[in-house]
Design a protein around this motif. Structure first.
Motif, short mmCIF file in Angstrom:
data_model
loop_
_atom_site.label_atom_id
_atom_site.label_comp_id
_atom_site.label_asym_id
_atom_site.label_seq_id
_atom_site.Cartn_x
_atom_site.Cartn_y
_atom_site.Cartn_z
N GLY A 66 36.02 28.19 46.39
CA GLY A 66 36.06 28.40 44.94
C GLY A 66 37.30 27.80 44.33
N GLY A 67 37.87 28.51 43.37
CA GLY A 67 39.06 28.04 42.67
C GLY A 67 38.72 27.48 41.30
N ILE A 80 47.48 33.45 32.96
CA ILE A 80 47.03 34.66 33.65
C ILE A 80 46.03 34.25 34.72
CG2 ILE A 80 45.77 36.83 33.41
CD1 ILE A 80 46.81 36.94 30.51
N MET A 81 46.26 34.71 35.94
CA MET A 81 45.37 34.39 37.05
C MET A 81 44.67 35.64 37.54
SD MET A 81 47.72 31.71 39.22
CE MET A 81 48.40 30.23 38.45
N GLY A 82 43.36 35.59 37.60
CA GLY A 82 42.58 36.71 38.10
C GLY A 82 42.13 37.65 37.01
N ASP A 89 39.30 37.83 42.22
CA ASP A 89 40.62 37.34 42.58
C ASP A 89 40.67 36.74 43.98
OD1 ASP A 89 41.12 38.37 40.12
OD2 ASP A 89 42.36 40.04 40.80
N ARG A 90 39.87 37.24 44.90
CA ARG A 90 39.86 36.67 46.25
C ARG A 90 39.36 35.24 46.24
NH1 ARG A 90 36.03 39.03 50.92
NH2 ARG A 90 37.33 40.88 50.65
N TYR A 91 38.40 34.95 45.37
CA TYR A 91 37.78 33.64 45.36
C TYR A 91 38.29 32.74 44.24
CZ TYR A 91 34.60 35.86 48.64
OH TYR A 91 34.09 36.51 49.73
N LEU A 107 36.18 30.07 34.15
CA LEU A 107 35.50 31.17 34.83
C LEU A 107 34.42 30.65 35.77
CD1 LEU A 107 34.67 34.28 34.95
CD2 LEU A 107 33.18 33.75 33.01
N LEU A 108 34.34 31.25 36.96
CA LEU A 108 33.32 30.89 37.95
C LEU A 108 32.68 32.15 38.51
CD1 LEU A 108 31.92 28.81 39.86
CD2 LEU A 108 33.87 29.13 41.41
#
Length: 259
Positions: A66-67, A80-82, A89-91, A107-108
């Motif tokens: 992902g990412g 802002i991350m996550g 957040d893991r992916y 967004l994914l």
């Protein structure tokens, strides 16, 4: 302000197909990429670097899974991350750039197309993200979410909707979730502010027949808080720009980014 959003299905392969040459010619103010499948240090190298842009990335714990990334000509006030829940957040499924009065997110969602476990993860993500979106509506700022939702909303968003309604991407719970976002929560689908035309697809099964017959679905969106509705000037899906299984979504807003 022009925003381009694209699920690249791996930025390395998309770059090999000419993505970054195309992006450099688009005069975008913000570029949101999903499913990049590289680390942040890798994304800062050629051929992924674009001169004149600030570049930010939220990578997955396992980068091949992902990412997401944001490129912006205007330096943001904050990144802002996550989303604060594990499936996001893991992916590396969300990154947001904050500017004056507006925030823009990349967004994914899980596709839900890789078996029952993946579909259940998708439904869990949808539920958690709905709560997040509800909280965002209470804030005194505008939001633009650019992302690959892997869900088509309306019948006109699917080529053969009768054949697809029992498949992940157009199942009843997914369509009900989209109804909630664009109904009760009040978010605005930028493309549908401009056109109600059919055949506006952003994803096609990976087969020559699907390509030739345009057997697509609209899985990719820019959706926004209702205060931005009147600022949507144009929105389109350039069908001749294909760098992955997805097509880009390009939206022009009557808005100037400031910090």
């Amino acid at each position: 302000m022009r925003i381009i959003s694209l699920d690249v299905n791996g930025v390395e392969r998309a770059a090999q197909h000419g993505l970054f040459d195309w992006l450099r010619a688009q005069d975008a103010d913000v570029i949101c990429l999903q499913d990049i499948r590289v680390t942040a240090p890798e994304l800062e190298q050629d051929p992924y670097w674009i001169d004149g842009y600030w570049q930010y990335c939220f990578e997955a714990e396992v980068p091949s899974q992902g990412g997401v990334a944001i490129y912006t000509r205007t330096a943001p006030k904050a990144i802002i991350m996550g989303l604060g829940f594990e499936l996001a957040d893991r992916y590396g499924r969300f990154i947001q750039a904050d500017f004056d009065k507006v925030s823009i997110g990349s967004l994914l969602l899980p596709s839900g197309r890789d078996g029952d476990a993946d579909l259940n993860q998708k439904f869990k993500f949808m539920n958690d993200f709905t709560g997040y979106l509800n909280k965002q509506r209470r804030k005194r700022r505008e939001f633009i979410y650019c992302g690959s939702l892997y869900s088509a909303h309306l019948k006109l968003d699917v080529k053969n909707w009768r054949d697809c309604q029992h498949q992940p991407g157009f199942m009843a719970p997914e369509r009900a979730w989209m109804d909630e976002i664009f109904g009760n929560l009040g978010y605005v689908d930028a493309l549908r502010e401009i056109t109600r035309e059919s055949d506006q697809y952003t994803w096609w099964p990976d087969s020559e027949q699907a390509e030739s017959l345009n057997l697509g679905l609209r899985f990719d969106y820019q959706f926004l808080t209702p205060g931005l509705r009147r600022f949507v000037k144009d929105a389109h899906i350039p069908q001749n720009a294909r760098f992955s299984q997805h097509a880009p979504v390009v939206v022009d807003y009557d808005w100037t980014l400031t910090i």
